[in-house]
Design a protein around this motif. Structure first.
Motif, PDB file in Angstrom:
ATOM      1  N   SER A   1       0.811  -1.216   0.000  1.00  0.00           N
ATOM      2  CA  SER A   1       0.000   0.000   0.000  1.00  0.00           C
ATOM      3  C   SER A   1       0.847   1.270   0.000  1.00  0.00           C
ATOM      4  N   LEU A   2       2.151   1.129   0.153  1.00  0.00           N
ATOM      5  CA  LEU A   2       3.035   2.290   0.198  1.00  0.00           C
ATOM      6  C   LEU A   2       3.306   2.814  -1.214  1.00  0.00           C
ATOM      7  N   PRO A   3       3.630   4.089  -1.347  1.00  0.00           N
ATOM      8  CA  PRO A   3       4.056   4.611  -2.656  1.00  0.00           C
ATOM      9  C   PRO A   3       5.315   3.868  -3.116  1.00  0.00           C
ATOM     10  N   PRO A   4       5.541   3.805  -4.426  1.00  0.00           N
ATOM     11  CA  PRO A   4       6.672   3.029  -4.956  1.00  0.00           C
ATOM     12  C   PRO A   4       8.021   3.360  -4.337  1.00  0.00           C
ATOM     13  N   LEU A   5       8.314   4.635  -4.134  1.00  0.00           N
ATOM     14  CA  LEU A   5       9.604   5.005  -3.556  1.00  0.00           C
ATOM     15  C   LEU A   5       9.737   4.498  -2.123  1.00  0.00           C
ATOM     16  N   GLU A   6       8.650   4.568  -1.359  1.00  0.00           N
ATOM     17  CA  GLU A   6       8.681   4.079   0.012  1.00  0.00           C
ATOM     18  C   GLU A   6       8.779   2.552   0.042  1.00  0.00           C
ATOM     19  N   GLN A   7       8.146   1.892  -0.910  1.00  0.00           N
ATOM     20  CA  GLN A   7       8.276   0.438  -1.002  1.00  0.00           C
ATOM     21  C   GLN A   7       9.732   0.047  -1.248  1.00  0.00           C
ATOM     22  N   ALA A   8      10.384   0.751  -2.145  1.00  0.00           N
ATOM     23  CA  ALA A   8      11.782   0.452  -2.459  1.00  0.00           C
ATOM     24  C   ALA A   8      12.670   0.705  -1.254  1.00  0.00           C
ATOM     25  N   ARG A   9      12.389   1.802  -0.556  1.00  0.00           N
ATOM     26  CA  ARG A   9      13.182   2.123   0.633  1.00  0.00           C
ATOM     27  C   ARG A   9      12.991   1.058   1.709  1.00  0.00           C
ATOM     28  N   GLU A  10      11.761   0.629   1.883  1.00  0.00           N
ATOM     29  CA  GLU A  10      11.477  -0.404   2.885  1.00  0.00           C
ATOM     30  C   GLU A  10      12.145  -1.718   2.500  1.00  0.00           C
ATOM     31  N   ALA A  11      12.106  -2.054   1.223  1.00  0.00           N
ATOM     32  CA  ALA A  11      12.728  -3.295   0.756  1.00  0.00           C
ATOM     33  C   ALA A  11      14.237  -3.286   0.976  1.00  0.00           C
ATOM     34  N   ALA A  12      14.834  -2.110   0.919  1.00  0.00           N
ATOM     35  CA  ALA A  12      16.279  -2.001   1.117  1.00  0.00           C
ATOM     36  C   ALA A  12      16.696  -2.406   2.521  1.00  0.00           C
ATOM     37  N   TRP A  13      15.738  -2.401   3.463  1.00  0.00           N
ATOM     38  CA  TRP A  13      16.033  -2.780   4.843  1.00  0.00           C
ATOM     39  C   TRP A  13      15.803  -4.267   5.110  1.00  0.00           C
ATOM     40  N   ASP A  14      15.414  -5.026   4.098  1.00  0.00           N
ATOM     41  CA  ASP A  14      15.133  -6.449   4.317  1.00  0.00           C
ATOM     42  C   ASP A  14      16.337  -7.191   4.894  1.00  0.00           C
ATOM     43  N   GLY A  15      17.517  -6.908   4.373  1.00  0.00           N
ATOM     44  CA  GLY A  15      18.709  -7.592   4.851  1.00  0.00           C
ATOM     45  C   GLY A  15      18.989  -7.311   6.318  1.00  0.00           C
ATOM     46  N   PHE A  16      18.789  -6.072   6.719  1.00  0.00           N
ATOM     47  CA  PHE A  16      18.974  -5.703   8.120  1.00  0.00           C
ATOM     48  C   PHE A  16      18.028  -6.486   9.017  1.00  0.00           C
ATOM     49  N   HIS A  17      16.746  -6.519   8.650  1.00  0.00           N
ATOM     50  CA  HIS A  17      15.770  -7.222   9.489  1.00  0.00           C
ATOM     51  C   HIS A  17      16.033  -8.725   9.507  1.00  0.00           C
TER      52      HIS A  17
END
Length: 232
Positions: free
Chosen positions: A49-65
């Motif tokens: 449901s996030l805007p595309p840029l926010e989705q990409a930013r959130e996905a960039a944190w997958d490795g950290f989590h």
């Protein structure tokens, strides 16, 4: 066990002699858990449901989590169990503001961007994650800057408790962990950083910072290495 003695070497220590074995005395070594707080483990329930840029930013944190849940939190929990069994005290540091408007925060926590933190001290977001919750009687210091020694009485507490060696874990390797390690070293504590007990936003940042602080400010090793040195 000797692998850590020549690992994570920077330019300055390339070819230098191996690090000596640490001499850890029961009651004189403490485990410090830095900033493993709910706010850093929170994720949006519906990323789509996030805007595309926010989705990409959130996905960039997958490795950290993935690293936090798969490696760092379990590693810290294992170390906490060993320390609580008698090796030494467990202490915690967390970021939180004490005033309602956050006016007591340091400049680094007021600058625009990701590090702009407003975490009221009694909010759920500022609490230590449940998997690593402090037990009654364990010290928790609240800081409004990166280093756990700056602006808290942690230096005094460690000295009063007779601590000579501090084992550092937590997040973020290249920010609050590094700042705390440098402060501890400046105060003449022996510092050990647990590689698999820390994380940065990316593994590149994590490993680079370990290379920078290793040998001069601390000794870097993994939990399995450390457990072989801890007193029983």
């Amino acid at each position: 066990m000797a692998g850590w003695k020549t690992a994570w070497r920077s330019f300055y220590y390339d070819g230098a002699p191996e690090a000596p074995d640490p001499v850890l005395v029961k009651g004189k070594v403490a485990l410090l858990v830095i900033d493993v707080q709910n706010t850093y483990l929170a994720r949006p329930q519906d990323r789509a449901s996030l805007p595309p840029l926010e989705q990409a930013r959130e996905a960039a944190w997958d490795g950290f989590h993935d690293r936090m849940h798969g490696t760092v939190i379990p590693t810290i929990a294992r170390l906490m169990e060993r320390f609580r069994a008698g090796a030494g005290p467990v202490l915690f540091a967390r970021i939180a503001c004490l005033t309602p408007d956050g006016g007591d925060r340091s400049l680094s926590q007021k600058k625009p961007g990701w590090n702009n933190l407003f975490l009221p001290h009694d909010s759920d977001a500022s609490q230590i994650v449940p998997q690593l919750a402090p037990q009654p009687g364990e010290v928790v210091v609240t800081k409004t800057t990166d280093s756990a020694l700056t602006g808290t009485n942690l230096r005094l507490l460690l000295g009063n408790m007779g601590i000579t060696h501090v084992v550092c874990t937590g997040i973020f390797t290249d920010q609050c962990v590094s700042s705390t390690v440098r402060s501890l070293a400046d105060e003449s504590f022996d510092v050990i950083v647990v590689e698999d007990g820390c994380a940065a936003g990316t593994m590149d940042l994590h490993l680079r910072e370990l290379e920078i602080i290793n040998r001069i400010y601390c000794e870097v090793m993994r939990a399995d290495d450390l457990l072989g040195y801890l007193p029983v």
